[in-house]
Design a protein around this motif. Sequence first.
Motif, PDB file in Angstrom:
ATOM      1  N   MET A 104       0.832  -1.195   0.000  1.00  0.00           N
ATOM      2  CA  MET A 104       0.000   0.000   0.000  1.00  0.00           C
ATOM      3  C   MET A 104       0.867   1.246   0.000  1.00  0.00           C
ATOM      4  SD  MET A 104      -2.855  -1.302   2.756  1.00  0.00           S
ATOM      5  CE  MET A 104      -3.765   0.229   2.713  1.00  0.00           C
ATOM      6  N   LEU A 105       1.984   1.220   0.750  1.00  0.00           N
ATOM      7  CA  LEU A 105       2.893   2.375   0.762  1.00  0.00           C
ATOM      8  C   LEU A 105       3.523   2.583  -0.608  1.00  0.00           C
ATOM      9  CD1 LEU A 105       4.619   1.799   4.237  1.00  0.00           C
ATOM     10  CD2 LEU A 105       2.805   3.423   3.690  1.00  0.00           C
ATOM     11  N   SER A 106       3.888   1.488  -1.246  1.00  0.00           N
ATOM     12  CA  SER A 106       4.471   1.596  -2.587  1.00  0.00           C
ATOM     13  C   SER A 106       3.472   2.186  -3.576  1.00  0.00           C
ATOM     14  CB  SER A 106       4.938   0.217  -3.071  1.00  0.00           C
ATOM     15  OG  SER A 106       5.929  -0.304  -2.210  1.00  0.00           O
ATOM     16  N   GLN A 107       2.214   1.805  -3.431  1.00  0.00           N
ATOM     17  CA  GLN A 107       1.172   2.343  -4.317  1.00  0.00           C
ATOM     18  C   GLN A 107       0.990   3.833  -4.109  1.00  0.00           C
ATOM     19  OE1 GLN A 107      -2.666   0.586  -3.764  1.00  0.00           O
ATOM     20  NE2 GLN A 107      -3.478   1.343  -5.701  1.00  0.00           N
ATOM     21  N   ILE A 108       1.065   4.274  -2.834  1.00  0.00           N
ATOM     22  CA  ILE A 108       0.926   5.710  -2.553  1.00  0.00           C
ATOM     23  C   ILE A 108       2.100   6.471  -3.130  1.00  0.00           C
ATOM     24  CG2 ILE A 108       0.844   7.422  -0.706  1.00  0.00           C
ATOM     25  CD1 ILE A 108      -0.596   5.317   0.988  1.00  0.00           C
ATOM     26  N   ARG A 109       3.331   5.925  -2.995  1.00  0.00           N
ATOM     27  CA  ARG A 109       4.507   6.608  -3.544  1.00  0.00           C
ATOM     28  C   ARG A 109       4.416   6.687  -5.066  1.00  0.00           C
ATOM     29  NH1 ARG A 109       8.489   7.120   0.284  1.00  0.00           N
ATOM     30  NH2 ARG A 109       8.251   5.814   2.163  1.00  0.00           N
ATOM     31  N   LYS A 110       3.825   5.652  -5.669  1.00  0.00           N
ATOM     32  CA  LYS A 110       3.732   5.623  -7.128  1.00  0.00           C
ATOM     33  C   LYS A 110       2.687   6.612  -7.640  1.00  0.00           C
ATOM     34  CE  LYS A 110       2.880   2.435 -10.966  1.00  0.00           C
ATOM     35  NZ  LYS A 110       2.563   1.034 -11.343  1.00  0.00           N
ATOM     36  N   LYS A 111       1.494   6.642  -7.015  1.00  0.00           N
ATOM     37  CA  LYS A 111       0.390   7.489  -7.486  1.00  0.00           C
ATOM     38  C   LYS A 111       0.380   8.864  -6.833  1.00  0.00           C
ATOM     39  CE  LYS A 111      -2.730   3.689  -8.677  1.00  0.00           C
ATOM     40  NZ  LYS A 111      -4.073   3.104  -8.477  1.00  0.00           N
ATOM     41  N   LYS A 112       1.186   9.057  -5.793  1.00  0.00           N
ATOM     42  CA  LYS A 112       1.329  10.329  -5.080  1.00  0.00           C
ATOM     43  C   LYS A 112       0.118  10.667  -4.214  1.00  0.00           C
ATOM     44  CE  LYS A 112       4.595  12.338  -8.347  1.00  0.00           C
ATOM     45  NZ  LYS A 112       4.910  13.503  -9.187  1.00  0.00           N
ATOM     46  N   GLN A 113      -1.063  10.144  -4.542  1.00  0.00           N
ATOM     47  CA  GLN A 113      -2.231  10.296  -3.663  1.00  0.00           C
ATOM     48  C   GLN A 113      -3.209   9.178  -3.947  1.00  0.00           C
ATOM     49  OE1 GLN A 113      -4.068  14.182  -3.359  1.00  0.00           O
ATOM     50  NE2 GLN A 113      -6.014  13.333  -2.641  1.00  0.00           N
ATOM     51  N   VAL A 114      -3.663   8.531  -2.877  1.00  0.00           N
ATOM     52  CA  VAL A 114      -4.617   7.431  -2.989  1.00  0.00           C
ATOM     53  C   VAL A 114      -5.720   7.657  -1.967  1.00  0.00           C
ATOM     54  CG1 VAL A 114      -4.958   4.940  -2.818  1.00  0.00           C
ATOM     55  CG2 VAL A 114      -2.815   5.828  -3.756  1.00  0.00           C
ATOM     56  N   ASN A 115      -6.952   7.508  -2.423  1.00  0.00           N
ATOM     57  CA  ASN A 115      -8.118   7.624  -1.537  1.00  0.00           C
ATOM     58  C   ASN A 115      -8.824   6.277  -1.482  1.00  0.00           C
ATOM     59  OD1 ASN A 115      -7.635  10.456  -1.404  1.00  0.00           O
ATOM     60  ND2 ASN A 115      -8.820  10.765  -3.280  1.00  0.00           N
ATOM     61  N   TRP A 116      -9.205   5.840  -0.289  1.00  0.00           N
ATOM     62  CA  TRP A 116      -9.990   4.613  -0.161  1.00  0.00           C
ATOM     63  C   TRP A 116     -10.792   4.651   1.126  1.00  0.00           C
ATOM     64  CZ3 TRP A 116      -4.851   4.744   1.167  1.00  0.00           C
ATOM     65  CH2 TRP A 116      -4.458   4.133   2.361  1.00  0.00           C
ATOM     66  N   LYS A 117     -11.655   3.640   1.262  1.00  0.00           N
ATOM     67  CA  LYS A 117     -12.524   3.585   2.428  1.00  0.00           C
ATOM     68  C   LYS A 117     -12.384   2.215   3.095  1.00  0.00           C
ATOM     69  CE  LYS A 117     -16.700   5.172   2.305  1.00  0.00           C
ATOM     70  NZ  LYS A 117     -18.123   5.386   1.969  1.00  0.00           N
ATOM     71  N   LYS A 118     -12.598   2.227   4.404  1.00  0.00           N
ATOM     72  CA  LYS A 118     -12.601   0.994   5.175  1.00  0.00           C
ATOM     73  C   LYS A 118     -13.759   1.094   6.159  1.00  0.00           C
ATOM     74  CE  LYS A 118      -9.664  -2.033   7.964  1.00  0.00           C
ATOM     75  NZ  LYS A 118      -8.354  -2.184   8.631  1.00  0.00           N
ATOM     76  N   GLY A 119     -14.897   0.506   5.761  1.00  0.00           N
ATOM     77  CA  GLY A 119     -16.110   0.706   6.538  1.00  0.00           C
ATOM     78  C   GLY A 119     -16.574   2.148   6.402  1.00  0.00           C
ATOM     79  N   ASP A 120     -16.869   2.791   7.538  1.00  0.00           N
ATOM     80  CA  ASP A 120     -17.250   4.201   7.511  1.00  0.00           C
ATOM     81  C   ASP A 120     -16.030   5.118   7.481  1.00  0.00           C
ATOM     82  OD1 ASP A 120     -19.907   3.553   7.562  1.00  0.00           O
ATOM     83  OD2 ASP A 120     -20.084   3.672   9.746  1.00  0.00           O
ATOM     84  N   ARG A 121     -14.854   4.583   7.673  1.00  0.00           N
ATOM     85  CA  ARG A 121     -13.621   5.390   7.739  1.00  0.00           C
ATOM     86  C   ARG A 121     -13.128   5.692   6.334  1.00  0.00           C
ATOM     87  NH1 ARG A 121      -9.782   6.785  11.289  1.00  0.00           N
ATOM     88  NH2 ARG A 121     -11.037   5.830  12.939  1.00  0.00           N
ATOM     89  N   GLN A 122     -12.859   6.985   6.094  1.00  0.00           N
ATOM     90  CA  GLN A 122     -12.269   7.428   4.841  1.00  0.00           C
ATOM     91  C   GLN A 122     -10.784   7.689   5.058  1.00  0.00           C
ATOM     92  OE1 GLN A 122     -16.045  10.099   3.604  1.00  0.00           O
ATOM     93  NE2 GLN A 122     -14.292  10.291   2.227  1.00  0.00           N
ATOM     94  N   ILE A 123      -9.967   7.310   4.088  1.00  0.00           N
ATOM     95  CA  ILE A 123      -8.511   7.357   4.222  1.00  0.00           C
ATOM     96  C   ILE A 123      -7.936   8.057   3.008  1.00  0.00           C
ATOM     97  CG2 ILE A 123      -6.431   5.969   4.603  1.00  0.00           C
ATOM     98  CD1 ILE A 123      -8.464   3.673   5.374  1.00  0.00           C
ATOM     99  N   VAL A 124      -6.966   8.943   3.292  1.00  0.00           N
ATOM    100  CA  VAL A 124      -6.222   9.627   2.246  1.00  0.00           C
ATOM    101  C   VAL A 124      -4.741   9.386   2.495  1.00  0.00           C
ATOM    102  CG1 VAL A 124      -5.605  11.839   1.211  1.00  0.00           C
ATOM    103  CG2 VAL A 124      -7.979  11.389   1.853  1.00  0.00           C
ATOM    104  N   GLY A 125      -4.051   8.829   1.496  1.00  0.00           N
ATOM    105  CA  GLY A 125      -2.604   8.662   1.576  1.00  0.00           C
ATOM    106  C   GLY A 125      -1.937   9.473   0.493  1.00  0.00           C
ATOM    107  N   LEU A 126      -0.923  10.283   0.895  1.00  0.00           N
ATOM    108  CA  LEU A 126      -0.286  11.135  -0.115  1.00  0.00           C
ATOM    109  C   LEU A 126       1.227  11.144   0.121  1.00  0.00           C
ATOM    110  CD1 LEU A 126       0.435  14.051   1.434  1.00  0.00           C
ATOM    111  CD2 LEU A 126      -2.041  14.319   1.227  1.00  0.00           C
TER     112      LEU A 126
END
Length: 451
Positions: A104-126
């Motif tokens: 998941m960290l590699s995907q964030i470094r590659k795309k520079k920003q990733v948004n996803w959800k886990k249940g009701d929790r929203q997550i932003v990785g940049l």
Amino acid sequence: MSLRNRLTLFFTTIVSVALALFCLLLYLVAERYRETEFQNRLRAEALTAGHLLVGRERIGPSLYKLMDKNQLTVLPDEEIIIYNGKNQLAYESGTDYLTLTEAMLSQIRKKKQVNWKKGDRQIVGLLFIDDQIPFVIIASAVDTYNLRTIQNFAKLLGLGWFLMTGLMVVAGRLFAGRTLQPISQINRQIDDITALNLSHRLPEGDQADELAQLAHRFNRMLNRLEDAFRLQRLFVSHASHELRTPLTAITGQLEVSLLADDDPDELRATIRSVLDDVRGLNRMTNGLLALTNASMDSSTVPMGTVHIDTLFEQIRQEFQRLHPDYTLQISLADVTKTHWQVLGNESLLRTAFVNLLDNAGKFSDNHSVSVSLLSEVASVQVKVHNTGSVIPADQLTAIFVPFQRGRNAGGQPGYGIGLPLTERIIQIHKGTIEVESSTESGTTFTVTLPH
């Protein structure tokens, strides 16, 4: 189910489905807006954490946690996680809501920003770069307030849809009732129309809608029915009169013969006279039967290709055999064989043309009849001409009415059936028949049949 209930159901279903789709669209747009807005807030939180924790003007983690704890704008269940360039944990807010893998960290470094959800929790990785050191910052939270708001909005939309559907049922029933009210009036007025008052007509109104057209067409049907009943009564009246005359004559002659002496010559004369009356009665009965058959549905008449030139050649031979004292002259235009073809019933056409020739020869002074056949672009034209007694101008149309004969028919045998039968046969073949009569040019019947 009545038409009113069907219209109400149909109207309510269309409006309810359209309203449901509109409510669903509103909900999806609101949900999408909430999600996008919350993701932007998470991104802002992640960037703020990056500047304060790993940026040039950084502060300590303890101070940041203290600020994050006492900040009024902190997001519900918020968690901030920062990884350095070696995927080592550099900061964690301590709530421990998320578990991240190296993939998941590699995907964030590659795309520079990733948004996803886990249940009701929203997550932003940049990806956050400071002094050429790439950090991965993950910000997550639960949009508790807006989720509750969107759920209440969905309930409000559902309640509004339910209420509007109930309103549409009432409005649809009232609308269907007002729409069908003229039809109910028409039904009541139709119930009042019987065979005794066929002259009664439905009010058509001033509007040009479908109901007015329905009333107009129904009135036209009543006109046809009234004409049919009138012609039927007229037909029965004339037929009764025409049948009564020969029957009365036959009865009288037979009664006289019973009172007469046994003179064979007188008996033979009486029998001969009765036989003539019976033959005339038979001809009239056959004519009435043919007229009745021709007045039936034209779609039941078998049709085929008929060559008019060949048909008239056959009619000439038959006509000269039946009337040897008549003179029949037929002239044909010089055209190919296919130009004489029409779609029709050969037996009916033969009857129609024989009637015309018989009338023309009967009313001609010298029993001479001339026939000319012309082939035009879209039709075949047959002209039957004779010089004799002229049909009065005011009776040119009356001669096509059953049992109606012109004033020039005095002294000539006939019952007024042949010409009406001929006209009906020509109408079955989608053709026309016209008559012209004058002292100078004689009488001409013109029959036009389409190819």
